[in-house]
Motif scaffolding. Sequence first.
Motif, mmCIF file in Angstrom:
data_model
loop_
_atom_site.group_PDB
_atom_site.id
_atom_site.type_symbol
_atom_site.label_atom_id
_atom_site.label_comp_id
_atom_site.label_asym_id
_atom_site.label_seq_id
_atom_site.Cartn_x
_atom_site.Cartn_y
_atom_site.Cartn_z
ATOM 1 N N MET A 91 0.217 -13.011 4.317
ATOM 2 C CA MET A 91 1.053 -11.856 4.102
ATOM 3 C C MET A 91 2.367 -11.821 3.710
ATOM 4 S SD MET A 91 -1.499 -9.348 6.426
ATOM 5 C CE MET A 91 -1.761 -10.394 7.904
ATOM 6 N N ASP A 92 3.053 -12.475 4.706
ATOM 7 C CA ASP A 92 4.395 -12.543 4.324
ATOM 8 C C ASP A 92 4.811 -13.414 2.989
ATOM 9 O OD1 ASP A 92 4.467 -11.652 6.839
ATOM 10 O OD2 ASP A 92 4.624 -13.720 7.813
ATOM 11 N N GLU A 93 3.854 -14.454 3.002
ATOM 12 C CA GLU A 93 4.032 -15.051 1.672
ATOM 13 C C GLU A 93 3.911 -14.297 0.286
ATOM 14 O OE1 GLU A 93 3.327 -19.659 3.135
ATOM 15 O OE2 GLU A 93 1.624 -18.640 1.958
ATOM 16 N N ARG A 94 2.991 -13.311 0.454
ATOM 17 C CA ARG A 94 2.742 -12.593 -0.893
ATOM 18 C C ARG A 94 4.112 -11.491 -0.781
ATOM 19 N NH1 ARG A 94 -1.592 -7.814 -0.770
ATOM 20 N NH2 ARG A 94 -1.615 -7.545 -3.006
ATOM 21 N N CYS A 95 4.687 -11.129 0.182
ATOM 22 C CA CYS A 95 5.885 -10.477 -0.033
ATOM 23 C C CYS A 95 6.908 -10.997 -0.649
ATOM 24 C CB CYS A 95 6.307 -9.738 1.308
ATOM 25 S SG CYS A 95 5.199 -8.502 2.149
ATOM 26 N N LEU A 96 7.017 -12.078 -0.281
ATOM 27 C CA LEU A 96 8.478 -13.168 -0.724
ATOM 28 C C LEU A 96 7.990 -13.478 -2.250
ATOM 29 C CD1 LEU A 96 10.765 -14.613 -0.537
ATOM 30 C CD2 LEU A 96 9.270 -16.688 0.304
ATOM 31 N N ASP A 97 6.520 -13.497 -2.622
ATOM 32 C CA ASP A 97 6.596 -13.746 -3.936
ATOM 33 C C ASP A 97 6.992 -12.375 -4.737
ATOM 34 O OD1 ASP A 97 5.628 -16.190 -3.515
ATOM 35 O OD2 ASP A 97 3.399 -15.755 -3.597
ATOM 36 N N PHE A 98 6.584 -11.161 -4.375
ATOM 37 C CA PHE A 98 6.851 -10.104 -4.932
ATOM 38 C C PHE A 98 8.349 -9.650 -5.047
ATOM 39 C CE2 PHE A 98 7.068 -5.327 -5.527
ATOM 40 C CZ PHE A 98 5.747 -5.161 -6.620
ATOM 41 N N LEU A 99 8.988 -9.928 -4.173
ATOM 42 C CA LEU A 99 10.339 -9.735 -4.031
ATOM 43 C C LEU A 99 11.201 -10.874 -4.827
ATOM 44 C CD1 LEU A 99 11.096 -9.222 0.093
ATOM 45 C CD2 LEU A 99 10.997 -7.419 -1.771
ATOM 46 N N LYS A 100 10.682 -11.875 -4.913
ATOM 47 C CA LYS A 100 11.415 -12.738 -5.862
ATOM 48 C C LYS A 100 11.338 -12.255 -7.464
ATOM 49 C CE LYS A 100 10.818 -17.379 -3.495
ATOM 50 N NZ LYS A 100 10.091 -18.435 -3.335
ATOM 51 N N HIS A 129 0.785 -1.375 0.057
ATOM 52 C CA HIS A 129 0.070 -0.070 -0.005
ATOM 53 C C HIS A 129 0.790 1.330 -0.076
ATOM 54 C CE1 HIS A 129 -3.342 -2.566 0.234
ATOM 55 N NE2 HIS A 129 -2.695 -3.296 0.872
ATOM 56 N N GLY A 130 1.978 1.316 -0.676
ATOM 57 C CA GLY A 130 2.779 2.152 -0.926
ATOM 58 C C GLY A 130 4.305 1.967 -0.801
ATOM 59 N N PRO A 131 4.831 1.356 0.315
ATOM 60 C CA PRO A 131 6.062 1.002 0.231
ATOM 61 C C PRO A 131 6.653 0.257 -0.819
ATOM 62 C CG PRO A 131 5.136 0.724 2.126
ATOM 63 C CD PRO A 131 4.229 0.776 1.458
ATOM 64 N N PHE A 132 6.055 -0.591 -1.540
ATOM 65 C CA PHE A 132 6.380 -1.464 -2.448
ATOM 66 C C PHE A 132 7.063 -0.910 -3.702
ATOM 67 C CE2 PHE A 132 2.662 -3.208 -5.035
ATOM 68 C CZ PHE A 132 2.030 -1.600 -5.175
ATOM 69 N N GLU A 133 6.623 0.497 -3.818
ATOM 70 C CA GLU A 133 7.014 1.191 -4.954
ATOM 71 C C GLU A 133 8.558 1.394 -4.908
ATOM 72 O OE1 GLU A 133 5.883 2.127 -7.814
ATOM 73 O OE2 GLU A 133 3.622 1.405 -7.296
ATOM 74 N N CYS A 134 9.336 1.272 -3.688
ATOM 75 C CA CYS A 134 10.764 1.604 -3.617
ATOM 76 C C CYS A 134 11.445 0.249 -4.083
ATOM 77 C CB CYS A 134 10.926 1.740 -2.144
ATOM 78 S SG CYS A 134 10.359 3.602 -1.691
ATOM 79 N N THR A 135 10.801 -0.871 -4.253
ATOM 80 C CA THR A 135 11.253 -2.021 -4.408
ATOM 81 C C THR A 135 12.307 -2.087 -5.876
ATOM 82 O OG1 THR A 135 9.686 -3.128 -3.491
ATOM 83 C CG2 THR A 135 11.041 -4.577 -4.494
ATOM 84 N N ASP A 136 13.493 -2.335 -5.809
ATOM 85 C CA ASP A 136 14.063 -2.564 -6.963
ATOM 86 C C ASP A 136 15.561 -3.483 -6.497
ATOM 87 O OD1 ASP A 136 16.158 -1.225 -5.389
ATOM 88 O OD2 ASP A 136 15.847 0.736 -6.466
ATOM 89 N N LYS A 137 16.361 -3.478 -7.394
ATOM 90 C CA LYS A 137 17.254 -4.428 -7.195
ATOM 91 C C LYS A 137 18.249 -4.051 -6.174
ATOM 92 C CE LYS A 137 15.858 -7.089 -10.689
ATOM 93 N NZ LYS A 137 14.956 -8.272 -10.386
ATOM 94 N N ASP A 138 18.129 -2.821 -5.821
ATOM 95 C CA ASP A 138 19.204 -2.097 -4.798
ATOM 96 C C ASP A 138 18.914 -2.212 -3.507
ATOM 97 O OD1 ASP A 138 21.142 -1.915 -6.789
ATOM 98 O OD2 ASP A 138 20.224 -0.073 -7.425
ATOM 99 N N HIS A 139 17.498 -2.238 -3.100
ATOM 100 C CA HIS A 139 17.186 -2.023 -1.633
ATOM 101 C C HIS A 139 17.343 -3.420 -0.969
ATOM 102 C CE1 HIS A 139 15.643 2.035 -2.712
ATOM 103 N NE2 HIS A 139 15.799 2.315 -1.703
ATOM 104 N N LEU A 140 17.565 -3.503 0.380
ATOM 105 C CA LEU A 140 17.499 -4.829 0.984
ATOM 106 C C LEU A 140 16.341 -4.765 1.942
ATOM 107 C CD1 LEU A 140 19.065 -7.042 2.101
ATOM 108 C CD2 LEU A 140 20.083 -5.524 3.697
#
Length: 322
Positions: free
Chosen positions: A251-260, A227-238
Amino acid sequence: MNGRAEELIRDVLKTKNIKDVFFVACGGSLVDLYPGFYFLNSESGTIHAHWMTAKEMSVAPSRFLNENALVLACSHGGNTKEVINAVKVALKNGASVITMTHNPESICAREFNTVLYDWDDKTNENERPQGIVLRILNELLKEKEPDYKKYDAILEGLENIDSIVRTATSKVKNRTWLFAEKYHNEKFLYIMGSGASYSQAYGFAICSLQEMQWMDCCYLHSGEYFHGPFECTDKDHLYILLMGTGNAREMDERCLDFLKKYGNKYEVIDAKDLGIDEIDESVNEYFCPMLFYNMTVAYRTALQNKRQHPLDMRRYMGVVEY
Ligand SMILES: O=P(O)(O)OC[C@H]1O[C@](O)(CO)[C@@H](O)[C@@H]1O
Protein backbone atom coordinates in the motif's frame (compact mmCIF):
# COMPACT_ATOMS: atom_id res chain seq x y z
CA MET A 1 14.84 -6.98 29.84
CA ASN A 2 13.75 -6.83 33.45
CA GLY A 3 11.00 -9.48 33.37
CA ARG A 4 8.23 -7.49 35.06
CA ALA A 5 6.01 -7.50 31.94
CA GLU A 6 6.37 -11.26 31.56
CA GLU A 7 5.66 -11.82 35.25
CA LEU A 8 2.41 -9.80 35.10
CA ILE A 9 1.01 -11.56 32.04
CA ARG A 10 1.87 -15.00 33.42
CA ASP A 11 0.04 -14.08 36.62
CA VAL A 12 -3.05 -13.09 34.67
CA LEU A 13 -2.99 -16.35 32.73
CA LYS A 14 -2.93 -18.43 35.92
CA THR A 15 -6.59 -17.59 36.55
CA LYS A 16 -8.01 -16.08 33.37
CA ASN A 17 -8.89 -17.36 29.92
CA ILE A 18 -8.15 -14.26 27.86
CA LYS A 19 -10.30 -13.88 24.76
CA ASP A 20 -10.14 -10.13 24.17
CA VAL A 21 -7.36 -7.60 24.59
CA PHE A 22 -8.17 -3.89 24.83
CA PHE A 23 -5.49 -1.29 24.16
CA VAL A 24 -6.40 2.04 25.79
CA ALA A 25 -4.57 5.32 26.30
CA CYS A 26 -4.57 8.91 24.99
CA GLY A 27 -2.49 10.67 22.35
CA GLY A 28 1.15 9.62 22.17
CA SER A 29 0.58 6.73 24.56
CA LEU A 30 -2.26 5.45 22.37
CA VAL A 31 0.07 5.62 19.37
CA ASP A 32 2.46 3.31 21.22
CA LEU A 33 -0.26 0.69 21.70
CA TYR A 34 -1.34 0.43 18.06
CA PRO A 35 1.45 -1.90 16.86
CA GLY A 36 0.41 -4.40 19.56
CA PHE A 37 -3.19 -4.19 18.39
CA TYR A 38 -2.08 -4.79 14.80
CA PHE A 39 0.19 -7.64 15.85
CA LEU A 40 -2.59 -9.42 17.72
CA ASN A 41 -5.04 -9.00 14.86
CA SER A 42 -2.51 -10.45 12.45
CA GLU A 43 -1.07 -13.26 14.52
CA SER A 44 -3.73 -14.57 16.89
CA GLY A 45 -6.32 -17.16 16.00
CA THR A 46 -8.12 -17.03 19.35
CA ILE A 47 -7.97 -13.50 20.76
CA HIS A 48 -9.71 -10.38 19.48
CA ALA A 49 -8.02 -7.01 19.71
CA HIS A 50 -9.62 -3.60 20.36
CA TRP A 51 -7.85 -0.24 20.28
CA MET A 52 -9.48 2.98 21.46
CA THR A 53 -8.94 6.28 23.14
CA ALA A 54 -9.43 5.80 26.87
CA LYS A 55 -12.52 7.96 27.18
CA GLU A 56 -14.36 5.78 24.70
CA MET A 57 -13.89 2.77 26.92
CA SER A 58 -15.62 4.57 29.82
CA VAL A 59 -18.43 6.20 27.88
CA ALA A 60 -19.19 3.27 25.56
CA PRO A 61 -17.78 0.09 27.09
CA SER A 62 -17.74 -2.91 24.81
CA ARG A 63 -19.74 -5.97 25.78
CA PHE A 64 -16.48 -7.91 25.43
CA LEU A 65 -15.04 -5.95 28.34
CA ASN A 66 -15.59 -8.72 30.88
CA GLU A 67 -13.69 -11.28 32.97
CA ASN A 68 -12.15 -12.76 29.81
CA ALA A 69 -10.66 -9.44 28.78
CA LEU A 70 -7.20 -8.07 29.33
CA VAL A 71 -6.75 -4.30 29.26
CA LEU A 72 -3.34 -2.90 28.40
CA ALA A 73 -3.34 0.77 29.39
CA CYS A 74 -0.49 3.19 28.97
CA SER A 75 -0.08 6.61 30.53
CA HIS A 76 3.34 8.16 30.46
CA GLY A 77 2.59 10.53 33.33
CA GLY A 78 0.31 7.94 34.95
CA ASN A 79 -2.42 10.35 36.01
CA THR A 80 -4.42 11.12 32.86
CA LYS A 81 -8.03 11.14 34.01
CA GLU A 82 -9.43 9.38 30.95
CA VAL A 83 -7.00 6.49 31.42
CA ILE A 84 -7.64 6.16 35.16
CA ASN A 85 -11.41 6.13 34.56
CA ALA A 86 -11.12 3.57 31.77
CA VAL A 87 -9.07 1.28 34.01
CA LYS A 88 -11.65 1.62 36.79
CA VAL A 89 -14.48 0.70 34.41
CA ALA A 90 -12.46 -2.28 33.17
CA LEU A 91 -11.77 -3.53 36.71
CA LYS A 92 -15.42 -3.09 37.65
CA ASN A 93 -16.37 -5.25 34.67
CA GLY A 94 -14.04 -8.01 35.88
CA ALA A 95 -11.28 -7.48 33.31
CA SER A 96 -7.58 -7.95 34.08
CA VAL A 97 -5.49 -4.81 33.73
CA ILE A 98 -1.82 -4.14 33.13
CA THR A 99 -0.79 -0.49 33.02
CA MET A 100 2.46 1.04 31.85
CA THR A 101 3.81 4.30 33.18
CA HIS A 102 7.01 6.27 33.56
CA ASN A 103 5.93 7.89 36.83
CA PRO A 104 6.42 5.83 40.02
CA GLU A 105 4.39 8.34 42.07
CA SER A 106 1.38 8.23 39.76
CA ILE A 107 -2.06 6.72 40.26
CA CYS A 108 -1.26 4.07 37.63
CA ALA A 109 1.84 3.01 39.53
CA ARG A 110 0.30 3.16 42.99
CA GLU A 111 -3.13 1.69 42.39
CA PHE A 112 -2.89 -0.79 39.51
CA ASN A 113 -0.67 -3.61 38.25
CA THR A 114 1.98 -1.67 36.45
CA VAL A 115 5.17 -1.93 34.43
CA LEU A 116 7.33 1.09 35.26
CA TYR A 117 9.60 2.18 32.46
CA ASP A 118 12.49 4.61 32.17
CA TRP A 119 12.39 7.28 29.50
CA ASP A 120 15.79 8.66 28.79
CA ASP A 121 18.07 8.54 25.79
CA LYS A 122 19.73 5.37 26.99
CA THR A 123 16.53 3.38 27.59
CA ASN A 124 16.49 0.32 25.37
CA GLU A 125 13.57 0.06 22.92
CA ASN A 126 12.56 -3.21 24.53
CA GLU A 127 12.00 -1.40 27.84
CA ARG A 128 9.80 1.32 26.32
CA PRO A 129 6.01 0.92 25.92
CA GLN A 130 6.03 -0.43 22.35
CA GLY A 131 8.61 -3.04 23.33
CA ILE A 132 6.86 -3.89 26.59
CA VAL A 133 3.55 -4.45 24.77
CA LEU A 134 5.18 -6.75 22.24
CA ARG A 135 6.81 -8.72 25.05
CA ILE A 136 3.48 -9.15 26.84
CA LEU A 137 1.71 -10.28 23.66
CA ASN A 138 4.51 -12.62 22.69
CA GLU A 139 4.16 -14.38 26.06
CA LEU A 140 0.38 -14.38 25.77
CA LEU A 141 0.42 -16.12 22.40
CA LYS A 142 3.09 -18.57 23.47
CA GLU A 143 0.98 -19.63 26.45
CA LYS A 144 -2.38 -19.67 24.67
CA GLU A 145 -1.69 -20.88 21.15
CA PRO A 146 0.34 -24.07 20.66
CA ASP A 147 0.75 -23.28 16.94
CA TYR A 148 2.25 -19.81 17.56
CA LYS A 149 5.61 -19.92 15.77
CA LYS A 150 7.05 -16.43 16.03
CA TYR A 151 8.08 -16.38 19.69
CA ASP A 152 11.83 -16.69 19.11
CA ALA A 153 11.85 -14.31 16.14
CA ILE A 154 10.12 -11.63 18.24
CA LEU A 155 12.57 -12.15 21.12
CA GLU A 156 15.45 -11.81 18.70
CA GLY A 157 13.92 -8.64 17.24
CA LEU A 158 13.56 -7.23 20.74
CA GLU A 159 17.28 -7.83 21.28
CA ASN A 160 18.28 -6.10 18.04
CA ILE A 161 15.91 -3.20 17.51
CA ASP A 162 17.70 -0.77 19.80
CA SER A 163 20.96 -0.78 17.87
CA ILE A 164 19.07 -0.55 14.55
CA VAL A 165 17.25 2.54 15.84
CA ARG A 166 20.45 4.18 17.07
CA THR A 167 22.28 3.62 13.79
CA ALA A 168 19.28 4.91 11.80
CA THR A 169 18.99 8.01 13.97
CA SER A 170 22.53 9.11 13.24
CA LYS A 171 22.11 8.22 9.57
CA VAL A 172 19.16 10.60 9.04
CA LYS A 173 20.58 13.62 10.84
CA ASN A 174 21.62 15.55 7.73
CA ARG A 175 18.48 14.58 5.93
CA THR A 176 16.24 15.97 8.67
CA TRP A 177 18.23 19.20 8.64
CA LEU A 178 17.73 19.57 4.87
CA PHE A 179 14.04 18.80 5.28
CA ALA A 180 13.66 21.55 7.88
CA GLU A 181 15.55 24.03 5.71
CA LYS A 182 13.22 23.33 2.80
CA TYR A 183 9.87 22.85 4.48
CA HIS A 184 9.86 24.74 7.78
CA ASN A 185 7.21 27.16 6.49
CA GLU A 186 5.02 24.55 4.85
CA LYS A 187 1.30 25.38 5.15
CA PHE A 188 0.00 21.81 5.29
CA LEU A 189 1.56 18.37 5.46
CA TYR A 190 0.14 14.93 4.71
CA ILE A 191 1.66 12.06 6.68
CA MET A 192 1.00 8.55 5.39
CA GLY A 193 1.68 5.02 6.55
CA SER A 194 0.02 1.62 6.82
CA GLY A 195 0.05 -1.63 8.77
CA ALA A 196 1.56 -1.40 12.25
CA SER A 197 3.26 1.83 11.14
CA TYR A 198 -0.03 3.64 10.55
CA SER A 199 0.37 4.48 14.24
CA GLN A 200 3.43 6.56 13.51
CA ALA A 201 1.73 8.53 10.73
CA TYR A 202 -0.92 9.31 13.35
CA GLY A 203 1.67 10.17 16.02
CA PHE A 204 3.84 12.21 13.68
CA ALA A 205 0.80 14.32 12.82
CA ILE A 206 -0.97 14.75 16.17
CA CYS A 207 2.01 14.82 18.55
CA SER A 208 5.09 15.98 16.66
CA LEU A 209 3.59 18.46 14.19
CA GLN A 210 0.28 19.63 15.66
CA GLU A 211 1.03 19.49 19.39
CA MET A 212 4.74 20.30 19.38
CA GLN A 213 5.07 22.55 16.33
CA TRP A 214 1.51 23.87 15.84
CA MET A 215 1.77 22.93 12.17
CA ASP A 216 -1.34 22.13 10.14
CA CYS A 217 -1.32 18.59 8.85
CA CYS A 218 -3.26 15.37 8.69
CA TYR A 219 -2.49 11.68 8.81
CA LEU A 220 -3.69 9.25 6.20
CA HIS A 221 -3.66 5.51 5.81
CA SER A 222 -1.67 4.72 2.64
CA GLY A 223 -4.51 2.50 1.47
CA GLU A 224 -7.09 5.25 1.98
CA TYR A 225 -5.09 7.85 0.08
CA PHE A 226 -6.70 6.56 -3.11
CA HIS A 227 -10.21 6.91 -1.78
CA GLY A 228 -10.50 10.67 -1.80
CA PRO A 229 -7.39 12.40 -0.44
CA PHE A 230 -5.31 11.84 -3.58
CA GLU A 231 -7.47 14.38 -5.41
CA CYS A 232 -5.50 17.10 -3.55
CA THR A 233 -2.19 15.85 -4.95
CA ASP A 234 -0.31 18.37 -7.06
CA LYS A 235 3.18 19.80 -7.30
CA ASP A 236 2.66 22.04 -4.23
CA HIS A 237 1.42 19.75 -1.47
CA LEU A 238 3.95 18.06 0.79
CA TYR A 239 3.75 14.36 1.66
CA ILE A 240 5.71 12.37 4.18
CA LEU A 241 5.47 8.66 3.43
CA LEU A 242 6.48 6.07 6.03
CA MET A 243 7.29 2.84 4.23
CA GLY A 244 7.13 -0.20 6.44
CA THR A 245 7.57 -3.89 5.74
CA GLY A 246 5.34 -6.97 5.69
CA ASN A 247 2.17 -7.42 3.67
CA ALA A 248 1.08 -3.83 4.22
CA ARG A 249 4.09 -2.43 2.37
CA GLU A 250 2.45 -2.77 -1.04
CA MET A 251 0.00 0.00 0.00
CA ASP A 252 2.93 2.34 0.72
CA GLU A 253 4.58 1.39 -2.58
CA ARG A 254 1.42 2.23 -4.46
CA CYS A 255 1.46 5.72 -2.87
CA LEU A 256 5.07 6.22 -3.82
CA ASP A 257 4.41 5.26 -7.44
CA PHE A 258 1.57 7.76 -7.57
CA LEU A 259 3.56 10.55 -5.92
CA LYS A 260 6.43 10.00 -8.33
CA LYS A 261 4.03 10.47 -11.21
CA TYR A 262 1.81 13.30 -10.00
CA GLY A 263 3.53 14.87 -6.99
CA ASN A 264 6.67 16.83 -6.50
CA LYS A 265 7.27 17.38 -2.81
CA TYR A 266 7.50 14.16 -0.87
CA GLU A 267 9.79 12.78 1.79
CA VAL A 268 10.11 9.01 1.92
CA ILE A 269 11.20 7.41 5.18
CA ASP A 270 11.77 3.78 4.30
CA ALA A 271 12.40 1.24 7.06
CA LYS A 272 14.27 -0.92 4.56
CA ASP A 273 16.85 1.84 4.04
CA LEU A 274 17.23 2.13 7.80
CA GLY A 275 18.25 -1.38 8.72
CA ILE A 276 14.95 -3.08 9.59
CA ASP A 277 15.88 -6.11 7.46
CA GLU A 278 18.37 -7.10 10.16
CA ILE A 279 15.29 -8.44 11.97
CA ASP A 280 13.67 -11.61 10.65
CA GLU A 281 11.36 -10.93 7.72
CA SER A 282 8.49 -12.81 9.37
CA VAL A 283 8.22 -10.22 12.16
CA ASN A 284 10.10 -7.05 11.24
CA GLU A 285 6.93 -5.14 10.31
CA TYR A 286 6.08 -5.03 14.05
CA PHE A 287 9.37 -3.25 14.80
CA CYS A 288 9.06 -0.56 12.11
CA PRO A 289 6.97 1.72 14.39
CA MET A 290 9.80 1.85 16.96
CA LEU A 291 12.13 2.93 14.20
CA PHE A 292 9.64 5.46 12.82
CA TYR A 293 8.98 6.94 16.23
CA ASN A 294 12.64 7.80 16.50
CA MET A 295 12.55 9.26 12.99
CA THR A 296 9.67 11.53 13.99
CA VAL A 297 11.76 12.72 16.94
CA ALA A 298 14.65 13.49 14.57
CA TYR A 299 12.42 15.39 12.11
CA ARG A 300 10.58 17.37 14.76
CA THR A 301 13.84 18.33 16.46
CA ALA A 302 15.19 19.66 13.15
CA LEU A 303 11.94 21.60 12.64
CA GLN A 304 12.11 22.99 16.16
CA ASN A 305 15.65 24.23 15.60
CA LYS A 306 14.87 25.87 12.30
CA ARG A 307 11.51 27.31 13.32
CA GLN A 308 12.59 28.39 16.79
CA HIS A 309 9.41 26.83 18.13
CA PRO A 310 10.25 24.85 21.31
CA LEU A 311 8.89 21.30 21.30
CA ASP A 312 7.47 21.74 24.79
CA MET A 313 5.61 25.01 24.22
CA ARG A 314 1.82 24.66 24.72
CA ARG A 315 -1.00 27.15 24.77
CA TYR A 316 -3.83 24.83 25.85
CA MET A 317 -2.49 21.43 26.99
CA GLY A 318 -1.97 21.58 30.74
CA VAL A 319 -2.51 25.35 30.58
CA VAL A 320 -6.28 25.86 30.39
CA GLU A 321 -9.26 23.76 31.44
CA TYR A 322 -10.54 21.27 28.84
O1 LIG B 1 0.64 9.49 28.35
P1 LIG B 1 -0.16 10.33 29.28
O2 LIG B 1 0.62 10.79 30.48
O3 LIG B 1 -1.45 9.69 29.67
O4 LIG B 1 -0.51 11.67 28.56
C1 LIG B 1 -1.24 11.73 27.39
C2 LIG B 1 -0.99 13.07 26.75
O5 LIG B 1 0.40 13.17 26.43
C3 LIG B 1 0.57 13.21 25.03
O6 LIG B 1 0.69 11.88 24.57
C4 LIG B 1 1.81 13.97 24.66
O7 LIG B 1 1.79 15.24 25.23
C5 LIG B 1 -0.74 13.80 24.52
O8 LIG B 1 -0.96 13.44 23.19
C6 LIG B 1 -1.77 13.27 25.48
O9 LIG B 1 -2.82 14.21 25.69
